[in-house]
Structure formats: structure tokens, C-alpha cells
Scaffold this motif. Structure first.
Motif, PDB file in Angstrom:
ATOM      1  N   VAL A 140       0.928  -1.244   0.024  1.00  0.00           N
ATOM      2  CA  VAL A 140       0.091  -0.198  -0.425  1.00  0.00           C
ATOM      3  C   VAL A 140       0.877   1.075   0.252  1.00  0.00           C
ATOM      4  CG1 VAL A 140      -1.709   1.379   1.338  1.00  0.00           C
ATOM      5  CG2 VAL A 140      -2.051  -1.324   0.947  1.00  0.00           C
ATOM      6  N   GLN A 141       1.852   0.634   0.492  1.00  0.00           N
ATOM      7  CA  GLN A 141       2.572   2.172   0.830  1.00  0.00           C
ATOM      8  C   GLN A 141       3.430   2.743  -0.486  1.00  0.00           C
ATOM      9  OE1 GLN A 141       5.886   2.824   3.825  1.00  0.00           O
ATOM     10  NE2 GLN A 141       4.154   1.575   5.447  1.00  0.00           N
ATOM     11  N   ALA A 142       4.012   1.676  -1.469  1.00  0.00           N
ATOM     12  CA  ALA A 142       4.755   1.426  -3.246  1.00  0.00           C
ATOM     13  C   ALA A 142       3.550   1.960  -3.403  1.00  0.00           C
ATOM     14  CB  ALA A 142       5.238   0.448  -3.405  1.00  0.00           C
ATOM     15  N   ALA A 143       1.868   1.974  -3.331  1.00  0.00           N
ATOM     16  CA  ALA A 143       1.147   2.388  -4.677  1.00  0.00           C
ATOM     17  C   ALA A 143       1.190   3.895  -3.866  1.00  0.00           C
ATOM     18  CB  ALA A 143      -0.184   1.637  -4.013  1.00  0.00           C
ATOM     19  N   LYS A 144       1.628   4.364  -2.557  1.00  0.00           N
ATOM     20  CA  LYS A 144       1.017   6.115  -2.788  1.00  0.00           C
ATOM     21  C   LYS A 144       2.638   6.886  -3.283  1.00  0.00           C
ATOM     22  CE  LYS A 144      -2.289   5.503   0.098  1.00  0.00           C
ATOM     23  NZ  LYS A 144      -3.659   5.827  -0.562  1.00  0.00           N
ATOM     24  N   MET A 145       3.380   6.034  -3.908  1.00  0.00           N
ATOM     25  CA  MET A 145       4.572   6.598  -4.265  1.00  0.00           C
ATOM     26  C   MET A 145       4.783   7.924  -5.445  1.00  0.00           C
ATOM     27  SD  MET A 145       7.785   4.827  -3.418  1.00  0.00           S
ATOM     28  CE  MET A 145       7.632   2.432  -4.180  1.00  0.00           C
ATOM     29  N   GLN A 146       3.755   7.146  -6.562  1.00  0.00           N
ATOM     30  CA  GLN A 146       3.894   7.788  -7.658  1.00  0.00           C
ATOM     31  C   GLN A 146       2.461   8.961  -7.570  1.00  0.00           C
ATOM     32  OE1 GLN A 146       1.804   5.860 -10.816  1.00  0.00           O
ATOM     33  NE2 GLN A 146       2.381   7.628 -12.468  1.00  0.00           N
ATOM     34  N   LEU A 147       1.696   9.237  -6.810  1.00  0.00           N
ATOM     35  CA  LEU A 147       1.279   9.925  -6.232  1.00  0.00           C
ATOM     36  C   LEU A 147       1.541  11.369  -5.273  1.00  0.00           C
ATOM     37  CD1 LEU A 147      -2.060   8.016  -5.239  1.00  0.00           C
ATOM     38  CD2 LEU A 147      -2.205   9.785  -6.609  1.00  0.00           C
ATOM     39  N   LEU A 148       2.803  11.048  -4.577  1.00  0.00           N
ATOM     40  CA  LEU A 148       3.334  11.592  -3.896  1.00  0.00           C
ATOM     41  C   LEU A 148       4.298  12.433  -4.851  1.00  0.00           C
ATOM     42  CD1 LEU A 148       3.953   9.174  -0.793  1.00  0.00           C
ATOM     43  CD2 LEU A 148       2.378  11.382  -0.674  1.00  0.00           C
ATOM     44  N   LEU A 149       4.657  11.499  -5.697  1.00  0.00           N
ATOM     45  CA  LEU A 149       5.709  12.763  -6.586  1.00  0.00           C
ATOM     46  C   LEU A 149       5.564  13.157  -7.506  1.00  0.00           C
ATOM     47  CD1 LEU A 149       8.827  13.176  -6.307  1.00  0.00           C
ATOM     48  CD2 LEU A 149       9.894  11.861  -7.199  1.00  0.00           C
ATOM     49  N   ALA A 150       4.778  12.224  -7.894  1.00  0.00           N
ATOM     50  CA  ALA A 150       4.632  12.360  -9.575  1.00  0.00           C
ATOM     51  C   ALA A 150       3.193  13.020 -10.071  1.00  0.00           C
ATOM     52  CB  ALA A 150       4.733  11.652 -10.618  1.00  0.00           C
ATOM     53  N   ARG A 151       2.226  13.151  -8.925  1.00  0.00           N
ATOM     54  CA  ARG A 151       0.947  13.417  -8.528  1.00  0.00           C
ATOM     55  C   ARG A 151       0.223  13.384  -9.535  1.00  0.00           C
ATOM     56  NH1 ARG A 151       0.452  17.613  -4.760  1.00  0.00           N
ATOM     57  NH2 ARG A 151      -1.251  18.115  -6.286  1.00  0.00           N
ATOM     58  N   ARG A 152       0.319  12.097  -9.633  1.00  0.00           N
ATOM     59  CA  ARG A 152      -0.614  11.645 -11.121  1.00  0.00           C
ATOM     60  C   ARG A 152      -0.499   9.977 -10.661  1.00  0.00           C
ATOM     61  NH1 ARG A 152      -0.520  12.158 -15.508  1.00  0.00           N
ATOM     62  NH2 ARG A 152      -0.811   9.911 -16.922  1.00  0.00           N
ATOM     63  N   ILE A 153      -1.829   9.063 -11.208  1.00  0.00           N
ATOM     64  CA  ILE A 153      -1.244   7.420 -11.446  1.00  0.00           C
ATOM     65  C   ILE A 153      -1.843   6.990 -12.010  1.00  0.00           C
ATOM     66  CG2 ILE A 153      -3.680   7.599  -9.907  1.00  0.00           C
ATOM     67  CD1 ILE A 153      -0.964   5.033  -9.052  1.00  0.00           C
TER      68      ILE A 153
END
Length: 341
Positions: free
Chosen positions: A105-118
Motif C-alpha cells: 500500500v505504501q508503494a502504491a502511494k509513491m507515484q501519487l506523492l511525487l508525480a502527483r498522478r496515477i
């Protein structure tokens, strides 16, 4: 970096409008979530709260849905992700208890946190991330946060409660004077790290808040049981002993009837009790008599308690600053104490 509640509030007020993500660590029950909520409110942002510990990785990616011809599929956002993507006004997306979430679940947040997209979905620029977590040594089910997740926050701070910040909150929220006086007398009991795995509460700003809510609710013979259930037996026993001292002191009304001659206690516990009680009873009509007694505290060498009394009274009733008695006092010893001279 360790930070107190006031500093955290100031930091969030600077970071949130700029869209800079913040990760807050700290022990359970010290007010992380409340401070974030207040900062979002002060910034004029909506607050979206997610709990990754109960999420699945698909919560951060969306559910696959086939196209009408069946030749492809798109991930359709749902839940908090859908609300964040479609947010029309400035929003703080608060990831609470992030450290308790699984690595997937943490890994799934990484793109949202940095690239602000999914996937093909972009987050609006007015959505700001703030996250909070307990520490690994807090017995809160935290095994850690992935380093790539940590590095996606603009800053990481560790919140530590202070008696001054808790007192300011307690005064604003009309917490009983006796509890404020006790924790000023024993500030080391404001937050105590739990060392056992027994099913019992430990002292924390949150659990003292429960004590504040139950004061006056239970009869005297059940006070120890009630308070021990909130903050543990040791802290509750000390509180009960302090309340015994507090309740034997002259009432604030009795002191204000003769502020020139009312007795001044000598023990720290009693001084904390008297100064806090008088602050709670201060009004525009009696503040001149309160300050008369306060001047006697200063003359007796209890400058710290005089300052506490005056500050608490003004925090509870800001209009007291405009009274003639307080304006006059500003030119005397009390004014020097408050200004730190």
C-alpha cells in the motif's frame, strides 16, 4: 527534526498553501491529527482523511474497467482517490497512520506523492499531501515506512508535546482548572511512553483529554477507577492526591472577598492550584481584585505563578486585556514579568 505543536502549526501554515508535502512522526495520542485538521481549516482548505492501514493497493490505483469493445482497459478511481482527483477547491489529503500500512500500500502511494498522478489520472495542483505515523518503538504496529516514500516528502518532523501548548489548548477549551494545575505541577506526566504490552492506557494529551471530559461525571468514589482507565493507575493516583490538596484550599470566591489578606500557599502544588483556579474565575468585574492578589504573589517571590495566573486569565477572557486594572498592571512588576524582563 523534533518540533513542538506550535512550531508544527506554523510549519503547516507555510507549507500547505505552497503544496509542499509534510510527514509527521510521533507517539500515539499527542495531537498530530488535530493539528493537521486545524492547519487545513486555517488555510481555508478542505480536509480529506485516508487511512492506508485499511486500504488495498488498488485504492491508490483504481479498479480496471474494460472499454466497450473489450480491446483495452482503464483504471477507474474510486473512494478517496476519486474525491482527490475531482477536488474543486484547495484540499489537504491527510494520510493518517501511514506507517501501519503494508509495504504494498505504501508503494502504491509513491507515484501519487511525487508525480502527483496515477496512470492516466492527474491530481489537481491544489491538493496537498500531509501524512502522519507513529514510530517503530511506540508499540503501534509500525514496522517502518519505505525509504522511497519518505524521500517524497518535502520535510519530515517529529512532534513532541509540551505543557505550554497543551495548557493553551486546555484553557481555550475550558478544561477544568484542577487538571490544568495538576499537569503544570507534573508536566512529565503529560506524555509517557508505554513500555509494556498490557491492555491499559498511558498518559498522553489524548488520554488526559478523556480525563477532562469525565471530571465531574463520576462520583468521588469512582474517580480513581475512571481516571486510571484513561491514563493508568500511577498517574491517576497522583492526580487524586493533587485533587485532595486542591479541594482543601480556599475557594477563589473566598480569596476575592479579601485579596489583601487571603492566605498565600507555600507549596508548589497549592500555588499551581490557586493561580489556575483564580485565572478560571477572572472576569472584567473582579479582575482588579485578582490582580491585587497577584501582586502579593509577586511580593512573596512567586513571580512564575503570577505570570501563569495573568496569562491564563487573558487566554480565557481576552477582554481582560482592556480593563483598567490590567493596563495599570502592565506598568508595574507584572508587566516586567510578562515581558521577560
Amino acid at each position: 527534526m523534533k518540533i513542538n505543536p506550535s512550531q508544527l502549526g506554523q510549519l503547516l501554515s507555510a507549507y500547505i498553501p505552497k503544496g509542499l508535502p509534510v510527514l509527521i512522526t510521533g507517539s500515539p495520542g499527542i495531537g498530530k491529527s488535530d493539528i493537521v485538521a486545524q492547519a487545513a481549516h486555517d488555510a481555508g482548505h478542505e480536509l480529506l482523511i485516508s487511512h492506508p492501514v485499511v486500504e488495498d493497493p488498488t485504492d491508490s490505483k483504481g479498479l480496471p474497467f474494460p472499454s466497450p469493445d473489450g480491446s483495452a482497459a482503464k483504471f477507474l478511481p474510486f473512494g478517496d482517490l476519486e474525491r482527490a482527483i475531482n477536488a474543486q477547491s484547495p484540499t489537504v489529503w491527510f494520510l493518517d497512520d501511514l506507517g501501519q500500512a503494508s509495504p504494498a500500500v505504501q508503494a502504491a502511494k509513491m507515484q501519487l506523492l511525487l508525480a502527483r498522478r496515477i496512470g492516466e489520472h492527474d491530481l489537481p495542483p491544489h491538493v496537498t499531501f500531509v501524512a502522519a505515523t507513529n514510530r517503530r518503538n511506540d508499540n503501534a504496529g509500525v514496522t517502518g515506512i519505505l525509504d522511497p516514500v519518505i524521500s517524497r516528502f518535502a520535510t519530515v518532523v517529529e512532534l513532541q508535546p509540551t505543557i505550554d501548548d497543551w495548557t493553551a489548548w486546555a484553557v481555550r477549551n475550558n478544561v477544568s482548572p484542577e487538571l490544568i494545575a495538576f499537569l503544570r505541577f507534573r508536566p512529565d506526566l503529560l506524555s509517557v511512553q508505554k513500555k509494556s504490552r498490557d491492555i491499559e492506557n498511558a498518559p498522553s494529551p489524548r488520554s488526559w483529554g478523556f480525563v477532562a471530559r469525565t471530571m465531574g461525571v463520576v462520583p468521588a468514589e469512582l474517580e480513581l477507577i475512571s481516571y486510571a482507565g484513561s491514563v493508568g493507575e500511577a498517574a491517576a493516583s497522583e492526580l487524586i492526591s493533587f485533587l485532595g490538596i486542591y479541594r482543601q484550599l480556599p475557594s477563589p470566591d473566598a480569596i476575592l472577598l479579601s485579596p489583601d489578606s487571603a492566605p498565600i500557599p507555600e507549596t508548589p502544588a497549592a500555588l499551581y492550584a490557586i493561580s489556575t483556579a483564580l485565572a478560571a474565575h477572572s472576569t472584567e468585574g473582579n479582575f482588579d481584585r485578582v490582580l491585587t492578589y497577584n501582586d502579593r504573589l509577586i511580593d512573596a517571590g512567586y513571580r512564575e505563578f503570577a505570570a501563569l495566573l495573568a496569562r491564563d486569565a487573558v487566554r480565557r477572557t481576552p477582554e481582560l486585556q482592556n480593563t483598567h486594572a490590567f493596563i495599570r498592571a502592565q506598568g508595574g512588576p507584572l508587566g516586567q514579568i510578562i515581558r521577560g524582563q
